[in-house]
Write a protein that holds these residues in place. Structure first.
Motif, PDB file in Angstrom:
ATOM      1  N   ALA A 140       0.830  -1.211   0.000  1.00  0.00           N
ATOM      2  CA  ALA A 140       0.000   0.000   0.000  1.00  0.00           C
ATOM      3  C   ALA A 140       0.861   1.256   0.000  1.00  0.00           C
ATOM      4  N   ILE A 141       1.914   1.263   0.820  1.00  0.00           N
ATOM      5  CA  ILE A 141       2.769   2.454   0.897  1.00  0.00           C
ATOM      6  C   ILE A 141       3.510   2.685  -0.423  1.00  0.00           C
ATOM      7  N   GLY A 142       4.161   1.637  -0.917  1.00  0.00           N
ATOM      8  CA  GLY A 142       4.933   1.791  -2.153  1.00  0.00           C
ATOM      9  C   GLY A 142       4.070   2.122  -3.350  1.00  0.00           C
ATOM     10  N   PHE A 143       3.015   1.369  -3.533  1.00  0.00           N
ATOM     11  CA  PHE A 143       2.136   1.611  -4.680  1.00  0.00           C
ATOM     12  C   PHE A 143       1.296   2.874  -4.486  1.00  0.00           C
ATOM     13  N   GLY A 144       0.985   3.225  -3.238  1.00  0.00           N
ATOM     14  CA  GLY A 144       0.255   4.469  -2.993  1.00  0.00           C
ATOM     15  C   GLY A 144       1.059   5.678  -3.427  1.00  0.00           C
ATOM     16  N   TRP A 145       2.347   5.653  -3.138  1.00  0.00           N
ATOM     17  CA  TRP A 145       3.230   6.743  -3.578  1.00  0.00           C
ATOM     18  C   TRP A 145       3.259   6.813  -5.109  1.00  0.00           C
ATOM     19  N   LEU A 146       3.356   5.641  -5.760  1.00  0.00           N
ATOM     20  CA  LEU A 146       3.363   5.607  -7.222  1.00  0.00           C
ATOM     21  C   LEU A 146       2.027   6.067  -7.815  1.00  0.00           C
ATOM     22  N   THR A 147       0.925   5.727  -7.152  1.00  0.00           N
ATOM     23  CA  THR A 147      -0.397   6.088  -7.665  1.00  0.00           C
ATOM     24  C   THR A 147      -0.541   7.590  -7.812  1.00  0.00           C
ATOM     25  N   ASP A 148      -0.058   8.343  -6.819  1.00  0.00           N
ATOM     26  CA  ASP A 148      -0.150   9.797  -6.902  1.00  0.00           C
ATOM     27  C   ASP A 148       0.839  10.382  -7.905  1.00  0.00           C
ATOM     28  N   ARG A 149       1.882   9.643  -8.249  1.00  0.00           N
ATOM     29  CA  ARG A 149       2.881  10.174  -9.178  1.00  0.00           C
ATOM     30  C   ARG A 149       2.591   9.806 -10.636  1.00  0.00           C
ATOM     31  N   ILE A 150       2.190   8.550 -10.903  1.00  0.00           N
ATOM     32  CA  ILE A 150       2.025   8.136 -12.303  1.00  0.00           C
ATOM     33  C   ILE A 150       0.573   7.882 -12.683  1.00  0.00           C
ATOM     34  N   GLY A 151      -0.343   8.035 -11.737  1.00  0.00           N
ATOM     35  CA  GLY A 151      -1.753   7.918 -12.068  1.00  0.00           C
ATOM     36  C   GLY A 151      -2.387   6.628 -11.604  1.00  0.00           C
ATOM     37  N   ARG A 152      -3.732   6.659 -11.552  1.00  0.00           N
ATOM     38  CA  ARG A 152      -4.487   5.526 -11.041  1.00  0.00           C
ATOM     39  C   ARG A 152      -4.494   4.363 -12.028  1.00  0.00           C
TER      40      ARG A 152
ATOM     41  N   HIS B 193       4.355  16.446  -9.808  1.00  0.00           N
ATOM     42  CA  HIS B 193       4.242  15.548  -8.678  1.00  0.00           C
ATOM     43  C   HIS B 193       4.119  16.383  -7.414  1.00  0.00           C
ATOM     44  N   THR B 194       3.860  15.717  -6.310  1.00  0.00           N
ATOM     45  CA  THR B 194       3.780  16.373  -5.003  1.00  0.00           C
ATOM     46  C   THR B 194       4.891  15.815  -4.119  1.00  0.00           C
ATOM     47  N   PRO B 195       5.866  16.624  -3.740  1.00  0.00           N
ATOM     48  CA  PRO B 195       6.982  16.124  -2.928  1.00  0.00           C
ATOM     49  C   PRO B 195       6.513  15.561  -1.588  1.00  0.00           C
ATOM     50  N   LEU B 196       7.266  14.601  -1.064  1.00  0.00           N
ATOM     51  CA  LEU B 196       6.890  13.963   0.190  1.00  0.00           C
ATOM     52  C   LEU B 196       6.853  14.957   1.348  1.00  0.00           C
ATOM     53  N   ARG B 197       7.682  16.008   1.272  1.00  0.00           N
ATOM     54  CA  ARG B 197       7.670  17.024   2.335  1.00  0.00           C
ATOM     55  C   ARG B 197       6.316  17.710   2.408  1.00  0.00           C
TER      56      ARG B 197
ATOM     57  N   GLU C 111      -4.070  15.615  -4.447  1.00  0.00           N
ATOM     58  CA  GLU C 111      -2.664  15.325  -4.704  1.00  0.00           C
ATOM     59  C   GLU C 111      -2.064  14.311  -3.730  1.00  0.00           C
ATOM     60  N   VAL C 112      -2.665  14.155  -2.570  1.00  0.00           N
ATOM     61  CA  VAL C 112      -2.118  13.228  -1.571  1.00  0.00           C
ATOM     62  C   VAL C 112      -3.107  12.104  -1.240  1.00  0.00           C
TER      63      VAL C 112
ATOM     64  N   LYS D 264     -21.096  16.368  -0.838  1.00  0.00           N
ATOM     65  CA  LYS D 264     -20.263  17.541  -1.105  1.00  0.00           C
ATOM     66  C   LYS D 264     -19.189  17.195  -2.131  1.00  0.00           C
ATOM     67  N   SER D 265     -18.827  18.173  -2.942  1.00  0.00           N
ATOM     68  CA  SER D 265     -17.735  17.991  -3.890  1.00  0.00           C
ATOM     69  C   SER D 265     -16.438  17.719  -3.137  1.00  0.00           C
ATOM     70  N   LEU D 266     -15.571  16.877  -3.715  1.00  0.00           N
ATOM     71  CA  LEU D 266     -14.278  16.596  -3.093  1.00  0.00           C
ATOM     72  C   LEU D 266     -13.478  17.869  -2.878  1.00  0.00           C
ATOM     73  N   GLU D 267     -13.595  18.804  -3.835  1.00  0.00           N
ATOM     74  CA  GLU D 267     -12.834  20.052  -3.749  1.00  0.00           C
ATOM     75  C   GLU D 267     -13.352  20.954  -2.633  1.00  0.00           C
ATOM     76  N   THR D 268     -14.612  20.732  -2.207  1.00  0.00           N
ATOM     77  CA  THR D 268     -15.174  21.471  -1.076  1.00  0.00           C
ATOM     78  C   THR D 268     -14.739  20.840   0.241  1.00  0.00           C
ATOM     79  N   VAL D 269     -14.716  19.520   0.277  1.00  0.00           N
ATOM     80  CA  VAL D 269     -14.314  18.802   1.494  1.00  0.00           C
ATOM     81  C   VAL D 269     -12.838  19.048   1.806  1.00  0.00           C
ATOM     82  N   ALA D 270     -11.990  18.991   0.775  1.00  0.00           N
ATOM     83  CA  ALA D 270     -10.557  19.234   0.943  1.00  0.00           C
ATOM     84  C   ALA D 270     -10.038  19.930  -0.308  1.00  0.00           C
ATOM     85  N   ARG D 271      -9.714  21.189  -0.200  1.00  0.00           N
ATOM     86  CA  ARG D 271      -9.280  21.967  -1.349  1.00  0.00           C
ATOM     87  C   ARG D 271      -7.958  21.441  -1.900  1.00  0.00           C
ATOM     88  N   PRO D 272      -7.842  21.269  -3.225  1.00  0.00           N
ATOM     89  CA  PRO D 272      -6.580  20.780  -3.792  1.00  0.00           C
ATOM     90  C   PRO D 272      -5.398  21.651  -3.399  1.00  0.00           C
ATOM     91  N   LEU D 273      -4.238  21.046  -3.223  1.00  0.00           N
ATOM     92  CA  LEU D 273      -3.040  21.819  -2.917  1.00  0.00           C
ATOM     93  C   LEU D 273      -2.684  22.756  -4.057  1.00  0.00           C
TER      94      LEU D 273
END
Length: 497
Positions: free
Chosen positions: A100-112, A277-281, A419-420, A484-493
């Motif tokens: 989950a951790i490894g592929f989760g990081w990849l999912t946000d970087r290269i797509g679902r 991409h979104t840096p880990l920091r 993004e996360v 509610k829209s996802l963008e309303t629940v948590a605004r994109p970074l």
């Protein structure tokens, strides 16, 4: 109507931001509003089928592992003890955590979409390899790798559900897709009945054929995955707005096929700064500083349901065989009603998560399942339950526990920025499962080995307490994200004022 590109470098390297972005392209888009405005269509049905069948396979996989416990103990090649069974199941969950951790990081970087095929390949290969295990160690290793593939599936699939399904249907859809795991559980139970029948197949061959059958059925998923496009929300932030616009056009065309003469509404737009991409920091800053209260809720819900579910389900067969004297090849008959309760829970209660609301329903399902486990655990400890009444009790408990467990994934996947999102699902699944899930099967395997009903009851009380605590946390801190829209629940970074 779709995407407008704006050149704007004014905030690209804002020193107050937790991360510097070199990409200065800003888009103004109505894609989120257009996706949320859609009524249910054939497209959404295909998404449910294509994603749900993966959960069906996971249910098949996990149920076989539980139902085959007795056969593994009787296998002349492996000769498992109860502890070995619990250890192998813990290895599966440990693999799911790391996957989950490894592929989760990849999912946000290269797509679902790309991750769908990578994780599925890992899952199918490892499942087939399990059928050829020659020792306890090799079996545990292949179970670990199978879990890694499934862990990656959790992140990509839950992200996709949130980002493709309109807000008004999001809760019910998420719960039903996750609940479809139990359709696979029922199939696995029936398969175990046939494959473990000593009159039909030898004791060391039936469990091997069971794993090979699961791997073979998984090939169907490769075809069904072709139906699912990449998430338009992910594309528009990652510098591919034209592709996102084209995908939404096709979805709208499918959804509005019978109402083409109706005028299109004026959709609200958002401005987003594209990024590669979104840096880990920035991920860490978002999860543990900006949204630390939501992170606490997600962690508590995940850990409680992971211990509750995995501890009980992975040792289901051992309880029946060791305490009720049920033959290993008959365990499947008891899993069928258990699976029915688990699937009917999300199916029948899922709508209430979108109407009564997330907070009320999460509190209710966690609280009720925890209290019921304590009550039935006590009845088990004093020996008043039969195998049949124990199964009925579990069926009722998990009618509530199943939507509760699915709601943990729903909560984590919709309350953090796009993004996360996948990595958030991965982290909380990993931490929650590491705390609750990996420990649970091994602990219960050891408790069952004592032969003491009181010892097993103590384990049930621990699971019950964790669920009640999670219910209290949800009542106080859960986010009202229904409709509610996802963008309303948590605004994109990437949001630009």
């Amino acid at each position: 109507m779709g995407v407008q590109l704006i050149r704007d470098g004014s905030a690209a390297n804002d020193p107050a931001s937790p991360v510097r972005q070199d990409n200065d392209r800003v888009i103004e888009t109505s894609i989120p509003a257009r996706l949320d405005d859609l009524r249910w269509s054939g497209f959404h049905t295909r998404v449910v089928l294509a994603l749900g069948i993966t959960w069906i396979l996971d249910g098949l996989e996990v149920t076989l592992a539980g139902a085959l416990s007795g056969a593994l103990k009787e296998s002349p090649t492996l000769q498992f003890s109860n502890f070995d069974v619990g250890l192998a199941n813990s290895a599966y969950l440990a693999g799911a955590v790391l996957g989950a951790i490894g592929f989760g990081w990849l999912t946000d970087r290269i797509g679902r979409k790309k991750l769908f095929f990578i994780t599925l390949a890992v899952y199918l290969t490892a499942t087939a390899a399990t059928a050829f295990s020659w020792s306890v160690g090799s079996y545990a290793l292949f179970r670990f790798l199978t879990g890694a593939g499934i862990g990656g599936e959790y992140t990509a699939i839950n992200s996709t559900i949130q980002e493709l399904v309109p807000a008004r249907y999001r809760g019910w859809t998420d719960l039903v897709i996750n609940g479809s795991f139990w359709i696979g559980a029922a199939i696995g139970a029936v398969s175990a009945i046939v494959l473990l029948d000593p009159a039909l197949i030898g004791p060391d061959l039936g469990w091997r054929l069971a794993y090979l059958t699961g791997a073979g059925l998984g090939l169907i998923v490769f075809v069904m995955r072709m139906w699912i496009p990449e998430s338009p929300r992910w594309l528009m932030i990652h510098g591919r707005p034209d592709e996102a616009h084209a995908i939404v056009d096709e979805i709208e065309k499918s959804a509005r096929r019978h109402v083409q003469d109706q005028p299109q509404p004026a959709f609200p737009k958002v401005r987003l700064r594209m990024r590669s991409h979104t840096p880990l920091r920035e991920v860490a800053h978002t999860l543990f500083t900006v949204y630390r209260q939501r992170s606490m809720v997600g962690l508590v819900l995940m850990a409680a349901q992971a211990f509750f579910y995995n501890a009980i389900f992975f040792t289901f067969a051992l309880i029946l065989t060791d305490f009720f004297g049920i033959p290993a090849n008959h365990v499947g008959w008891y899993i069928l009603p258990f699976a029915a309760g688990n699937f009917l829970g999300p199916l029948l209660l899922g709508r209430l998560f979108d109407t009564l609301g997330r907070r009320k329903m999460i509190t209710l399902t966690y609280g009720v399942s925890g209290v019921l486990l304590a009550l039935t655990g006590y009845l088990f400890s004093i020996g008043v339950l039969t195998a049949q009444t124990q199964t009925i009790a579990w069926m009722v408990i998990f009618f509530f526990a199943s939507p509760a467990a699915s709601a943990a994934y729903l909560t984590v996947s919709e309350t953090f920025p796009l993004e996360v999102r996948a990595l958030a699902i991965a982290l909380f699944y990993a931490i929650g499962t590491g705390i609750g899930g990996v420990i649970g099967p091994a602990l219960f395997g050891a408790l069952i080995d004592t032969g003491s009903r009181t010892s097993v009851f103590a384990g049930y009380l621990l699971g019950s307490a964790l669920m009640v605590i999670a219910a209290a946390v949800a009542w106080r801190y859960a986010v009202a994200a229904e409709r509610k829209s996802l963008e309303t629940v948590a605004r994109p970074l990437a949001f630009v004022e």
